[in-house]
Design a protein around this motif. Structure first.
Motif, PDB file in Angstrom:
ATOM      1  N   ASN A 277       0.518  -1.119  -0.075  1.00 13.75           N
ATOM      2  CA  ASN A 277      -0.079  -0.003  -0.477  1.00 13.75           C
ATOM      3  C   ASN A 277       0.799   0.926  -0.087  1.00 13.75           C
ATOM      4  O   ASN A 277       0.371   2.042   0.775  1.00 13.75           O
ATOM      5  CB  ASN A 277      -0.849  -0.180   1.259  1.00 13.75           C
ATOM      6  N   TYR A 278       2.331   1.401  -0.893  1.00 11.29           N
ATOM      7  CA  TYR A 278       2.894   2.371  -0.411  1.00 11.29           C
ATOM      8  C   TYR A 278       2.914   3.112  -2.222  1.00 11.29           C
ATOM      9  O   TYR A 278       2.663   2.382  -2.997  1.00 11.29           O
ATOM     10  CB  TYR A 278       4.478   2.432  -0.216  1.00 11.29           C
ATOM     11  N   LEU A 279       2.522   4.245  -1.564  1.00  8.19           N
ATOM     12  CA  LEU A 279       2.475   5.255  -2.999  1.00  8.19           C
ATOM     13  C   LEU A 279       2.974   5.186  -4.171  1.00  8.19           C
ATOM     14  O   LEU A 279       4.337   4.896  -3.754  1.00  8.19           O
ATOM     15  CB  LEU A 279       2.234   6.998  -2.912  1.00  8.19           C
ATOM     16  N   GLY A 280       2.687   4.537  -5.474  1.00 14.19           N
ATOM     17  CA  GLY A 280       3.371   4.420  -6.684  1.00 14.19           C
ATOM     18  C   GLY A 280       3.935   3.498  -6.885  1.00 14.19           C
ATOM     19  O   GLY A 280       4.406   2.883  -8.081  1.00 14.19           O
ATOM     20  N   PHE A 281       3.307   2.069  -6.311  1.00 17.95           N
ATOM     21  CA  PHE A 281       4.178   0.397  -6.376  1.00 17.95           C
ATOM     22  C   PHE A 281       2.923  -0.565  -6.930  1.00 17.95           C
ATOM     23  O   PHE A 281       2.487  -0.595  -5.357  1.00 17.95           O
ATOM     24  CB  PHE A 281       4.934   0.392  -4.636  1.00 17.95           C
ATOM     25  N   PRO A 282       2.322   0.207  -7.868  1.00 16.37           N
ATOM     26  CA  PRO A 282       0.826  -1.307  -7.957  1.00 16.37           C
ATOM     27  C   PRO A 282       1.178  -2.510  -7.280  1.00 16.37           C
ATOM     28  O   PRO A 282      -0.043  -3.431  -7.069  1.00 16.37           O
ATOM     29  CB  PRO A 282       0.848  -0.687  -9.148  1.00 16.37           C
ATOM     30  N   GLY A 283       1.999  -2.587  -7.745  1.00 14.39           N
ATOM     31  CA  GLY A 283       2.345  -4.136  -7.537  1.00 14.39           C
ATOM     32  C   GLY A 283       3.063  -4.310  -6.367  1.00 14.39           C
ATOM     33  O   GLY A 283       3.541  -5.623  -5.413  1.00 14.39           O
ATOM     34  N   GLU A 289      14.142  -3.175  -0.338  1.00 10.54           N
ATOM     35  CA  GLU A 289      14.058  -2.868  -0.959  1.00 10.54           C
ATOM     36  C   GLU A 289      13.718  -1.387  -1.503  1.00 10.54           C
ATOM     37  O   GLU A 289      14.590   0.351  -1.552  1.00 10.54           O
ATOM     38  CB  GLU A 289      13.618  -3.616  -3.061  1.00 10.54           C
ATOM     39  N   LEU A 290      12.846  -0.765  -1.304  1.00  9.55           N
ATOM     40  CA  LEU A 290      12.090   0.823  -0.819  1.00  9.55           C
ATOM     41  C   LEU A 290      13.231   1.725  -0.001  1.00  9.55           C
ATOM     42  O   LEU A 290      13.471   2.675  -0.163  1.00  9.55           O
ATOM     43  CB  LEU A 290      11.071   0.274  -0.196  1.00  9.55           C
ATOM     44  N   ALA A 536       5.658   8.135   7.947  1.00  2.01           N
ATOM     45  CA  ALA A 536       6.576   8.044   8.334  1.00  2.01           C
ATOM     46  C   ALA A 536       7.758   9.014   7.193  1.00  2.01           C
ATOM     47  O   ALA A 536       8.459   9.694   7.869  1.00  2.01           O
ATOM     48  CB  ALA A 536       7.465   6.634   8.938  1.00  2.01           C
ATOM     49  N   VAL A 537       7.544   8.830   5.855  1.00  2.24           N
ATOM     50  CA  VAL A 537       8.071   9.515   5.099  1.00  2.24           C
ATOM     51  C   VAL A 537       7.754  10.381   5.148  1.00  2.24           C
ATOM     52  O   VAL A 537       8.442  11.640   4.902  1.00  2.24           O
ATOM     53  CB  VAL A 537       8.051   8.223   3.930  1.00  2.24           C
ATOM     54  N   GLY A 538       6.587  10.685   5.615  1.00  2.00           N
ATOM     55  CA  GLY A 538       6.212  12.447   5.212  1.00  2.00           C
ATOM     56  C   GLY A 538       6.073  12.767   5.848  1.00  2.00           C
ATOM     57  O   GLY A 538       6.434  14.450   6.284  1.00  2.00           O
ATOM     58  N   GLU A 539       6.153  12.517   7.601  1.00  2.00           N
ATOM     59  CA  GLU A 539       7.113  12.661   8.588  1.00  2.00           C
ATOM     60  C   GLU A 539       8.371  13.769   8.411  1.00  2.00           C
ATOM     61  O   GLU A 539       8.175  14.912   8.684  1.00  2.00           O
ATOM     62  CB  GLU A 539       6.883  12.836   9.638  1.00  2.00           C
TER      63      GLU A 539
END
Length: 567
Positions: A277-283, A289-290, A536-539
């Motif tokens: 459910n991370y934005l931009g990775f539909p699969g 890796e992220l 967390a990334v947003g913060e």
């Protein structure tokens, strides 16, 4: 082997020819024009011991359903990539809107690894990128690849597990050989290893490290363990999602940025096998890796990373415009601004019989390097949040059965809906609600657990090869008080949550600023955070905006002081 399945022989032939053109001679392309023919081919390959790297099948087959066929393929050939193909619809878009419900269900339940519509004109544009991505993942798991270290030791030795886990979470390629394996005995003989000092880590140049610490491994790998300077614009404590985001934005906006990380890039998120459910990775994308993509991005933008240092103190420099972070070895580094993003650690069970087996069948956190070691075994995961669900699904690819132990009465209370659905449809994952671990047994490694039904208080002894514990988290902030204000559980208070009596300035705290002006907190360590990777990334990203506002204040104060002195 690559297997292409579809109901239209011409269509199958075109796809197979395109794959043959690009991927031969490394892969042999096979075809089938029905589900029955495909099942026969899959069985033949399995009996012959052939390696199947990928199955690509139409959703609709003359005698069956493509998703069901992919599940059958996965049962016979574990690890094979599953690519679902759709006919291009009347809209000629890359998303098959006419078949969207089927795609959504297959994706949500983890029944496919990738999908693609077949209306490609140039295979370079649509076909090859999807297939290459799947084959790259398969190759990393099943074929020889670049290796930096070879490790010889005991599979269930806690010291050996710690070395392997440290390399794994930091993305360092290695091979592990049990001491009693053919390869292990050969390495002992060829390198004259002292078997009384295992684990032994053999470098690519043939030199050997015995029972190395994380510091020794870092030095061996050329990793920086000391800051290159004494003073920085921004020091970020922690290389989890929040810290990495702060590093990317800090470095990209011209701040001299240092990231301090005690153990691993990515934090807890970095150990997640798949984040869907991370934005931009539909699969979906693996947490490791992220995290490593973010680390590379921050490094290329100019951020400096220093590993293996434990920060034990936060203080001022005497002039009031610098914050000093003290290390456990007596060293220190100063910065004009600090972002606390050290994350949290999984809470321990506090059961002596299990604590002594930590690393020898009892693990806190995700499966990591242990998944392959529990192939065909009975394993348990303790916890009801996303990390526990992801671990159970990852382990289910190897273990005979995975039992998810949840204290509460529902998975939905703490786990994302897509994970709940995947857990429910995975045949070798069992969920036991209202259940907790109260004991364990084993000599040199875990052999069994004692479970208790929280409603009836009845206990049960069960065999267990391993247990992975994810039962809530505790912030790593013992060293911070009283430098910054914490809540009763140790989470850092920021912004409007900072009590007025603890705030020393006339202005209000900036977003994510702690009770100490110029020190900010982001991610799981912060009181009120949402405990999600994207959060967390947003913060971490937004915090850098507050850092800039604070640094602007410092510059204005310095200018006023200069003018006052001149007057």
């Amino acid at each position: 082997m690559l297997l292409v399945v579809g109901g239209d022989p011409r269509d199958v032939s075109v796809t197979a020819a395109a794959l043959e053109h690009r991927f031969a001679p490394d892969y042999r392309v096979l075809t089938a024009c029905s589900a029955a023919a495909a099942r026969a081919e899959l069985g033949r390959l399995s009996r012959a011991g052939r390696q199947l790297a990928l199955v690509a099948t139409d959703l609709h087959l003359p005698d069956g359903d493509g998703v069901v066929l992919l599940q059958q393929a996965a049962d016979l050939h574990r690890g094979a990539a599953r690519l679902l193909l759709f006919d291009v619809d009347e809209h000629h878009t890359r998303i098959p809107f006419g078949e969207l419900p089927a795609l959504q269900r297959a994706s949500a339940l983890g029944q496919i690894d990738a999908w693609m519509v077949k209306g490609w004109v140039n295979p370079e544009e649509w076909l090859y990128p999807r297939v290459q991505e799947a084959l790259s993942a398969w190759s990393r798991a099943h074929r020889p690849s670049h290796v930096v270290y070879r490790i010889v030791g005991d599979e269930w030795d806690p010291r050996c597990h710690d070395v392997r886990d440290g390399l794994t979470v930091n993305g360092v390629p290695f091979l592990f050989h049990p001491q009693d394996s053919d390869a292990g005995r050969r390495l002992v003989r060829d390198h004259g290893l002292d078997v009384g000092r295992l684990p032994a880590v053999i470098r690519h140049d043939g030199s050997v490290l015995y029972r190395p610490s994380m510091v020794e491994l870092a030095v061996s790998h050329g990793i920086r363990i000391r800051p290159s300077a004494e003073d920085y614009d921004l020091v970020v404590l922690g290389a989890g999602p929040a810290g990495l985001a702060a590093a990317v934005y800090g470095a990209s906006e011209g701040l001299r940025t240092l990231v301090l990380e005690e153990r691993a890039i990515g934090g807890q998120a970095g150990t997640s096998s798949m984040i869907r459910n991370y934005l931009g990775f539909p699969g979906g994308i693996g947490g490791g890796e992220l995290a490593h993509r973010a680390w590379q991005q921050a490094t290329l933008l100019g951020a400096e990373f220093v590993f293996t240092h434990q920060v034990t103190a936060l203080s001022g420099d005497g002039d009031g415009d610098r914050h000093v972070l003290g290390f456990h070895d007596g060293g220190s580094v100063a910065a004009r601004a600090v972002v606390l993003a050290a994350g949290v650690r999984y809470r321990r069970l506090g059961i002596p019989d299990l604590d002594r087996l930590t690393g020898a069948g009892v693990f806190y956190g995700a499966a990591g390097v242990t998944a392959l070691a529990v192939a065909g075994e009975e394993v348990y995961v303790v916890g009801g949040a996303n990390s526990a669900g992801q671990a159970a699904l990852h382990l289910a690819r190897y273990a005979a059965r995975v039992t998810l132990l949840v204290r509460g009465g529902s998975l939905a209370a703490g786990m994302s809906h897509y994970l709940v659905r995947q857990v429910e449809v995975t045949p070798n994952v069992e969920v036991r609600l209202h259940t907790q671990v109260v004991g364990g047994r084993g000599g040199s490694r875990l052999e069994g657990l004692t479970l208790q039904d929280r409603r009836t208080r009845r206990t049960e002894e069960v065999p267990a090869a391993a247990v992975f514990v994810m039962v809530g988290a505790e912030p790593r902030t013992d060293w911070l008080a009283p430098a910054v204000r914490l809540d009763e559980h140790g989470f850092v208070l920021t912004g409007r949550d900072v009590p007025a009596c603890d705030w020393p300035l006339v202005r209000d705290p900036y977003p994510f600023e702690t009770s100490r002006p110029g020190v900010f907190a982001a991610g799981d360590v912060r009181y009120g955070s949402v405990k999600r990777v994207a959060g967390a990334v947003g913060e971490g990203s937004v915090t850098v905006g507050s850092v800039h506002r604070y640094l602007t204040d410092l510059a204005a104060d310095a200018e006023r002081a200069r003018k006052s002195a001149s007057a």
